[in-house]
Design a protein around this motif. Structure first.
Motif, PDB file in Angstrom:
ATOM      1  N   ILE A  98       0.844  -1.203   0.000  1.00 16.35           N
ATOM      2  CA  ILE A  98       0.000   0.000   0.000  1.00 16.35           C
ATOM      3  C   ILE A  98       0.876   1.249   0.000  1.00 16.35           C
ATOM      4  O   ILE A  98       0.582   2.222  -0.703  1.00 16.35           O
ATOM      5  CB  ILE A  98      -0.989  -0.001   1.189  1.00 16.35           C
ATOM      6  N   ALA A 163      -5.525  -1.041  -3.156  1.00 18.68           N
ATOM      7  CA  ALA A 163      -4.724   0.162  -3.399  1.00 18.68           C
ATOM      8  C   ALA A 163      -5.486   1.179  -4.242  1.00 18.68           C
ATOM      9  O   ALA A 163      -5.415   2.381  -3.983  1.00 18.68           O
ATOM     10  CB  ALA A 163      -3.408  -0.215  -4.087  1.00 18.68           C
ATOM     11  N   GLY A 167      -5.885   3.742  -1.570  1.00 16.76           N
ATOM     12  CA  GLY A 167      -4.443   3.929  -1.597  1.00 16.76           C
ATOM     13  C   GLY A 167      -3.938   5.305  -1.223  1.00 16.76           C
ATOM     14  O   GLY A 167      -2.736   5.508  -1.076  1.00 16.76           O
TER      15      GLY A 167
END
Length: 191
Positions: A98, A163, A167
């Motif tokens: 991440i 993500a 994210g």
């Protein structure tokens, strides 16, 4: 990391290079493509000559910054497996994924400009991440804590989805919850 074929950088030169790359990722993310080299050098605590010697063009710096983030992510897999149990190593690597995705998202304009210039910074990145992820999953399967029916490609798709939806730094709390949910789904104990 080597500069020329077989000639390693001195330790201080490598530290300077690492500082420049770390600052470049942050500044490209925060301020966009047109951040001045002088500001990157100052923030990294190096002279502009050092920056230009290592990265003669903006494109070279952007590519090196991205590849450095990728290398940090992929190199983390064996390091994590050497220092913690496989289940925890996989979860820690997911956090780093991440972080990597956030940096990549922040550098999107810079990376897009690089691609438009004819450079492909993403060459081999998918394969490198899959190999790192596969090693973590395999260690978890061998330890009897991770399901054996989940491929690295499936896991990569799940992490990419997290993500893309969570994210950004301000979405980190949601990303953490989604990563925990993913780990629950991978765990043999939650089946």
């Amino acid at each position: 990391m080597t500069r020329e074929a077989g000639r390693p950088l001195r330790a201080d030169a490598q530290r300077n290079r690492d500082k420049i790359l770390s600052v470049a990722v942050r500044m490209f993310a925060d301020e966009g493509l047109n951040v001045h080299f002088e500001r990157i050098a100052k923030e990294a605590g190096v002279g502009t000559g050092t920056l230009y010697r290592n990265f003669p063009t903006r494109e070279v710096l952007i590519e090196a910054a991205y590849r450095n983030e990728l290398a940090k992510l992929c190199d983390a897999a064996p390091e994590l497996l050497a220092t913690m149990p496989p289940y925890e190593a996989l979860r820690a690597w997911m956090d780093r994924f991440i972080d990597y995705a956030s940096a990549k998202l922040g550098m999107a304009d810079a990376l897009r400009a690089l691609v438009e210039s004819g450079v492909n910074p993403y060459a081999q990145s998918h394969e490198m991440m899959l190999a790192a992820l596969a090693s973590l999953l395999e260690a978890g399967v061998r330890a009897g804590v991770i399901r054996s029916d989940i491929s690295a490609a499936d896991m990569f798709a799940a992490l990419t989805g997290i993500a893309l939806t969570s994210g950004k730094p301000e979405e980190r709390e949601q990303a953490e919850r989604l990563l925990d949910l993913t780990m629950d789904g991978l765990s043999i104990h939650h089946r």
